[in-house]
Write a protein that holds these residues in place. Structure first.
Motif, PDB file in Angstrom:
ATOM      1  N   SER A 122       0.649  -1.098  -0.089  1.00 17.41           N
ATOM      2  CA  SER A 122       0.093   0.129  -0.161  1.00 17.41           C
ATOM      3  C   SER A 122       0.849   1.320   0.021  1.00 17.41           C
ATOM      4  O   SER A 122       2.136   1.087   0.433  1.00 17.41           O
ATOM      5  N   VAL A 124       1.147   5.379   0.939  1.00 14.37           N
ATOM      6  CA  VAL A 124       0.746   6.435   1.724  1.00 14.37           C
ATOM      7  C   VAL A 124       1.463   7.617   1.567  1.00 14.37           C
ATOM      8  O   VAL A 124       2.708   7.798   1.642  1.00 14.37           O
ATOM      9  N   THR A 195      -3.467   6.341   0.157  1.00 12.98           N
ATOM     10  CA  THR A 195      -4.070   7.010   1.075  1.00 12.98           C
ATOM     11  C   THR A 195      -3.059   8.495   1.089  1.00 12.98           C
ATOM     12  O   THR A 195      -2.009   8.410   0.863  1.00 12.98           O
ATOM     13  N   ILE A 197      -2.737  12.286   2.757  1.00 13.39           N
ATOM     14  CA  ILE A 197      -2.824  13.156   4.013  1.00 13.39           C
ATOM     15  C   ILE A 197      -2.277  14.316   3.912  1.00 13.39           C
ATOM     16  O   ILE A 197      -0.869  14.642   3.408  1.00 13.39           O
ATOM     17  N   ALA A 220      -8.619   6.254  -4.050  1.00 10.30           N
ATOM     18  CA  ALA A 220      -7.664   6.904  -3.263  1.00 10.30           C
ATOM     19  C   ALA A 220      -8.441   7.379  -1.928  1.00 10.30           C
ATOM     20  O   ALA A 220      -9.590   7.899  -1.869  1.00 10.30           O
ATOM     21  N   VAL A 221      -7.826   7.368  -0.614  1.00 12.51           N
ATOM     22  CA  VAL A 221      -8.484   7.863   0.264  1.00 12.51           C
ATOM     23  C   VAL A 221      -7.988   9.251   0.842  1.00 12.51           C
ATOM     24  O   VAL A 221      -6.542   9.283   0.843  1.00 12.51           O
ATOM     25  N   VAL A 223      -7.179  12.484   3.517  1.00  9.34           N
ATOM     26  CA  VAL A 223      -7.449  12.703   4.698  1.00  9.34           C
ATOM     27  C   VAL A 223      -6.856  13.771   5.346  1.00  9.34           C
ATOM     28  O   VAL A 223      -5.785  13.968   4.797  1.00  9.34           O
ATOM     29  N   LEU A 243      -3.549   5.806  10.717  1.00  8.51           N
ATOM     30  CA  LEU A 243      -4.087   6.171   9.261  1.00  8.51           C
ATOM     31  C   LEU A 243      -3.022   5.074   8.447  1.00  8.51           C
ATOM     32  O   LEU A 243      -3.549   4.571   7.492  1.00  8.51           O
ATOM     33  N   GLU A 246      -4.628   1.794   9.159  1.00 11.82           N
ATOM     34  CA  GLU A 246      -5.838   1.550   8.401  1.00 11.82           C
ATOM     35  C   GLU A 246      -5.570   1.351   6.839  1.00 11.82           C
ATOM     36  O   GLU A 246      -6.206   0.738   6.405  1.00 11.82           O
ATOM     37  N   ALA A 247      -4.762   2.048   6.415  1.00 14.09           N
ATOM     38  CA  ALA A 247      -4.182   1.759   4.882  1.00 14.09           C
ATOM     39  C   ALA A 247      -3.549   0.467   4.954  1.00 14.09           C
ATOM     40  O   ALA A 247      -4.018  -0.325   3.864  1.00 14.09           O
TER      41      ALA A 247
END
Length: 251
Positions: A122, A124, A195, A197, A220-221, A223, A243, A246-247
């Motif tokens: 993943s 981030v 993700t 951020i 994509a998330v 935040v 986070l 979570e990812a």
């Protein structure tokens, strides 16, 4: 973080004339790789490493010319840094892992994920650069100065000493390549979960830019960490670590 630092394992991996310094903390089942931004080193990840290393194996990469890694004779663009990093991780036997970039490190990590999808679980991206509306070295310098007023003294001191260690020549050789990179055109090809951020008070990465990146990579998330500046993983390490977990769980 004295105990974590004391247990760190350091190795220098040489790839095609370029050196990457890798420091490893903890011994958990999940691997996390942290990639710094322009001029910086792995030091500003310290608070995040302290939390992650309790349950994960954490690796901080210091790219050629930054941190403790020697400056090479030839400069690299984002894809070049990515290729060297991926080869260094393979040589060190690190992977698959969650890859986390900060600032310019987000551009490098994205290129890494495109180059070596077998090594990443993943992605981030913390405070991803460069905002398409301000793709200019002078503007970026002004935004950085603005952000310094919002960072704690410890961050400013780390960044100042890291910038001095890298030196103005290497910094200025890297900056144009960072500015030319088009993250919004590259992120859509990342196959693993993404993700994004940003800190709510980050002048370098405005909210609209984060949303543009999220739109460029469907699924994509995105935040926002309220009240946080550009180096949000230092000022809000607990939420950042959560986070990342979570990812990883959504991969």
């Amino acid at each position: 973080m004295a105990s974590i630092k004391a247990q760190a394992h350091h190795q220098r991996v040489r790839i095609r004339g370029y050196d990457v310094d890798i420091r490893t903390y903890g011994a958990g089942a999940r691997n996390v790789v942290l990639v710094h931004g322009i001029g910086a080193s792995g030091r500003y990840f310290s608070r995040l490493v302290d939390l992650l290393a309790q349950t994960c194996t954490v690796h901080t990469l210091e790219m050629p010319g930054f941190g403790s890694a020697p400056k090479p004779s030839h400069s690299l663009d984002m894809a070049g840094f990515a290729a060297v990093n991926c080869d260094a991780l393979r040589a060190a036997g690190i992977g698959p892992a969650q890859w986390v970039g900060h600032s310019m490190g987000c551009q490098v990590v994205t290129e890494m994920a495109l180059l070596a999808p077998d090594l990443v679980t993943s992605v981030v991206l913390l405070s991803p650069t460069i905002n398409r509306g301000e793709r200019n070295a002078v503007l970026q310098g002004l935004r950085l100065a603005q952000d310094c007023l919002r960072e704690p003294p410890a961050v400013n001191w780390m960044l100042l000493t890291d910038y001095l260690r890298a030196g103005p020549r290497w910094y200025l050789r890297t900056m144009p390549k960072m500015v030319r990179h088009r993250l919004e055109q590259r992120i859509g090809g990342v196959e693993v979960p993404v993700t994004l951020i940003r800190g709510g008070r980050d002048p370098i990465v405005p909210a609209r830019w984060l949303q543009e990146l999220a739109a460029a990579r469907p699924g994509a998330v995105a935040v926002e960490l309220p009240g946080q500046p550009h180096v949000c993983m230092f000022t809000e390490p607990a939420r950042t670590a959560a986070l990342l977990r979570e990812a990883a769980s959504g991969q």
